[in-house]
Design an enzyme around this catalytic site. Structure first.
Site, PDB file in Angstrom:
ATOM      1  N   ASP A   7     -20.523  27.670 -12.965  1.00 35.55           N
ATOM      2  CA  ASP A   7     -20.063  27.319 -11.787  1.00 35.55           C
ATOM      3  C   ASP A   7     -20.916  26.209 -10.652  1.00 35.55           C
ATOM      4  O   ASP A   7     -22.183  26.645 -11.110  1.00 35.55           O
ATOM      5  CB  ASP A   7     -19.434  28.040 -10.623  1.00 35.55           C
ATOM      6  CG  ASP A   7     -18.546  27.366  -9.472  1.00 35.55           C
ATOM      7  OD1 ASP A   7     -17.581  26.995 -10.023  1.00 35.55           O
ATOM      8  OD2 ASP A   7     -18.979  27.688  -8.423  1.00 35.55           O
ATOM      9  N   SER A   8     -20.680  25.456 -10.110  1.00 40.20           N
ATOM     10  CA  SER A   8     -21.802  24.722  -9.336  1.00 40.20           C
ATOM     11  C   SER A   8     -22.155  25.561  -8.257  1.00 40.20           C
ATOM     12  O   SER A   8     -23.269  25.154  -7.771  1.00 40.20           O
ATOM     13  CB  SER A   8     -20.978  23.600  -8.397  1.00 40.20           C
ATOM     14  OG  SER A   8     -20.054  24.351  -7.448  1.00 40.20           O
ATOM     15  N   TYR A  39     -20.473  20.013  -5.843  1.00 37.68           N
ATOM     16  CA  TYR A  39     -20.185  19.044  -6.805  1.00 37.68           C
ATOM     17  C   TYR A  39     -19.007  18.055  -6.280  1.00 37.68           C
ATOM     18  O   TYR A  39     -18.938  16.872  -6.626  1.00 37.68           O
ATOM     19  CB  TYR A  39     -19.764  19.627  -8.076  1.00 37.68           C
ATOM     20  CG  TYR A  39     -20.608  20.009  -8.985  1.00 37.68           C
ATOM     21  CD1 TYR A  39     -21.883  20.316  -8.585  1.00 37.68           C
ATOM     22  CD2 TYR A  39     -20.497  20.324 -10.427  1.00 37.68           C
ATOM     23  CE1 TYR A  39     -23.058  20.729  -9.677  1.00 37.68           C
ATOM     24  CE2 TYR A  39     -21.684  20.807 -11.263  1.00 37.68           C
ATOM     25  CZ  TYR A  39     -22.975  20.825 -10.784  1.00 37.68           C
ATOM     26  OH  TYR A  39     -23.800  21.313 -11.673  1.00 37.68           O
ATOM     27  N   GLY A  40     -18.154  18.702  -5.369  1.00 36.28           N
ATOM     28  CA  GLY A  40     -16.845  18.205  -4.963  1.00 36.28           C
ATOM     29  C   GLY A  40     -16.978  16.736  -4.442  1.00 36.28           C
ATOM     30  O   GLY A  40     -15.933  16.016  -4.043  1.00 36.28           O
ATOM     31  N   CYS A  70     -15.852  25.553 -13.042  1.00 32.23           N
ATOM     32  CA  CYS A  70     -15.740  24.974 -11.832  1.00 32.23           C
ATOM     33  C   CYS A  70     -14.679  24.118 -11.880  1.00 32.23           C
ATOM     34  O   CYS A  70     -14.869  23.190 -13.090  1.00 32.23           O
ATOM     35  CB  CYS A  70     -17.025  24.116 -11.666  1.00 32.23           C
ATOM     36  SG  CYS A  70     -17.209  23.104 -10.358  1.00 32.23           S
ATOM     37  N   ASN A  71     -13.656  24.011 -11.145  1.00 37.08           N
ATOM     38  CA  ASN A  71     -12.753  23.019 -11.447  1.00 37.08           C
ATOM     39  C   ASN A  71     -13.045  21.471 -11.299  1.00 37.08           C
ATOM     40  O   ASN A  71     -12.687  20.520 -12.089  1.00 37.08           O
ATOM     41  CB  ASN A  71     -11.458  23.107 -10.465  1.00 37.08           C
ATOM     42  CG  ASN A  71     -10.726  24.261 -10.743  1.00 37.08           C
ATOM     43  OD1 ASN A  71      -9.598  24.276 -11.236  1.00 37.08           O
ATOM     44  ND2 ASN A  71     -11.260  25.335 -10.064  1.00 37.08           N
ATOM     45  N   THR A  72     -14.080  21.300 -10.381  1.00 36.68           N
ATOM     46  CA  THR A  72     -14.647  19.976 -10.383  1.00 36.68           C
ATOM     47  C   THR A  72     -15.248  19.553 -11.612  1.00 36.68           C
ATOM     48  O   THR A  72     -14.986  18.212 -12.110  1.00 36.68           O
ATOM     49  CB  THR A  72     -15.717  19.854  -8.966  1.00 36.68           C
ATOM     50  OG1 THR A  72     -14.729  20.556  -8.046  1.00 36.68           O
ATOM     51  CG2 THR A  72     -16.008  18.505  -8.853  1.00 36.68           C
ATOM     52  N   GLU A 162     -20.219  28.536   1.146  1.00 38.21           N
ATOM     53  CA  GLU A 162     -21.267  28.699   0.824  1.00 38.21           C
ATOM     54  C   GLU A 162     -22.066  29.232   1.668  1.00 38.21           C
ATOM     55  O   GLU A 162     -23.064  29.684   1.734  1.00 38.21           O
ATOM     56  CB  GLU A 162     -21.722  27.403  -0.039  1.00 38.21           C
ATOM     57  CG  GLU A 162     -21.070  27.270  -1.373  1.00 38.21           C
ATOM     58  CD  GLU A 162     -21.692  27.679  -2.467  1.00 38.21           C
ATOM     59  OE1 GLU A 162     -22.867  28.062  -2.530  1.00 38.21           O
ATOM     60  OE2 GLU A 162     -20.820  28.231  -3.456  1.00 38.21           O
ATOM     61  N   CYS A 194      -9.814  25.407  -6.998  1.00 35.36           N
ATOM     62  CA  CYS A 194     -11.243  25.370  -6.700  1.00 35.36           C
ATOM     63  C   CYS A 194     -11.614  26.836  -6.849  1.00 35.36           C
ATOM     64  O   CYS A 194     -11.038  27.693  -6.186  1.00 35.36           O
ATOM     65  CB  CYS A 194     -11.559  24.849  -5.510  1.00 35.36           C
ATOM     66  SG  CYS A 194     -13.233  25.246  -4.954  1.00 35.36           S
ATOM     67  N   HIS A 196     -13.604  28.584  -5.278  1.00 35.61           N
ATOM     68  CA  HIS A 196     -13.892  29.169  -4.192  1.00 35.61           C
ATOM     69  C   HIS A 196     -12.655  29.517  -3.369  1.00 35.61           C
ATOM     70  O   HIS A 196     -12.575  30.578  -2.218  1.00 35.61           O
ATOM     71  CB  HIS A 196     -14.630  28.238  -3.137  1.00 35.61           C
ATOM     72  CG  HIS A 196     -16.083  27.904  -3.428  1.00 35.61           C
ATOM     73  ND1 HIS A 196     -16.441  27.448  -4.740  1.00 35.61           N
ATOM     74  CD2 HIS A 196     -17.188  28.290  -3.006  1.00 35.61           C
ATOM     75  CE1 HIS A 196     -17.635  27.142  -5.036  1.00 35.61           C
ATOM     76  NE2 HIS A 196     -18.240  27.749  -3.753  1.00 35.61           N
TER      77      HIS A 196
END
Ligand code: DGL
Length: 270
Positions: A7-8, A39-40, A70-72, A162, A194, A196
């Site tokens: 993940d980012s 990353y988004g 990570c979806n992004t 974050e 996402c 998160h």
């Protein structure tokens, strides 16, 4: 044997937690690219370069299979990686497909032609880069026909989480849900696209109302990974050790991760 989870930042720990519970005998190598999150707001080339570097590190740690939690990164880099970058003896999987299989009531790995499904109006909440990629709509079109997707780019939510500012995160989620509802007043289902966002799932559900089915990925990814490994056990890699790698400051990231998962997590430098 080890499987990588990338993940980012910290969000992928929601996925890690679910896969560890589902597959307690498998060691997992978690990689958080905290130095480069979020990353988004990055462009696709940048996300591709960062994601391939992270996955290479997980291969070096004994993983033959890496999950891009990570979806992004799944949206912006995965297809390009699968088309020309992933070595023949390795596999890299994303998080969109298990989610879409659940939404369209398919068995894991069912690649039959698209068909009509029960759900017709779907709200997608994701980062600006994921929304811009239209990867979710593309994968959905392979599996379902007649589904209207309205996507809402949820700027700011990842940064607030974050930073541990949950009051700001809640306010942002409520305003993004309001914005979505102006475009699609009565979605039947909402996708938290996402890693998160499961931390804000109750707020999403509250703002959307009780009639909206909210799909979040962690358990769906865990079920589909268990199914994948039962069909392809050769991709449980040679690594024996679970570890948490970060490009950020290990002490700071460990602290935040320990709060995030409410158990002691120790990151080391990637
Ligand atoms: N956790 C990532 C995702 O699932 C996004 C966070 C970021 O913007 O880095 O999309």
């Amino acid at each position: 044997m080890a499987v990588g989870v990338f993940d980012s930042g910290l969000g992928g720990l929601t996925v890690l937690d679910a896969v560890v519970k589902r597959l307690p005998e498998v060691p997992f190598v978690y990689f958080g690219d905290n130095a480069h999150a979020p990353y988004g707001v990055r462009d696709a080339d940048d996300i591709y370069d960062l994601t391939t570097a992270a996955v290479t590190r997980m291969f070096d740690a004994g993983c033959d299979l890496a999950i891009i939690a990570c979806n992004t990164a799944s949206a912006a880099a995965l297809r390009r990686m699968q088309e020309g970058w992933v070595p023949r003896d390795k596999r890299v999987l994303g998080v969109f497909v298990p989610l879409i299989e659940a939404l369209t009531e398919r068995q894991w790995g069912d690649n039959s032609p698209p068909r009509e499904v029960a759900v017709k109006h779907v709200a997608l909440f994701a980062t600006p880069a994921t929304v811009a990629s239209r990867a979710f709509q593309r994968e959905l079109a392979f599996r379902a026909i007649g589904v209207d997707v309205e996507a809402q780019a949820c700027g700011g939510v990842v940064d607030a989480i974050e930073d541990g500012d949950m009051i700001l995160a809640e306010a942002l989620v409520r305003s993004h849900v309001d914005a979505l509802k102006r475009k699609m007043p009565t979605p039947e289902a909402a996708i938290l696209g996402c890693t998160h966002y499961p931390l804000m799932q109750e707020i999403f559900q509250d703002a959307l109302g009780p009639d909206v089915a909210v799909y979040s990925q962690a358990n769906l990814v865990a079920d589909s990974l268990a199914d994948y490994l039962s069909r392809k056990p050769e991709f449980i890699g040679s690594g024996r050790e679970s570890m948490f790698l970060t490009t950020g400051n290990p002490a700071k990231v460990s602290n935040a991760a320990t709060q995030f998962l409410r158990r002691k997590i120790t990151f080391v430098s990637a």
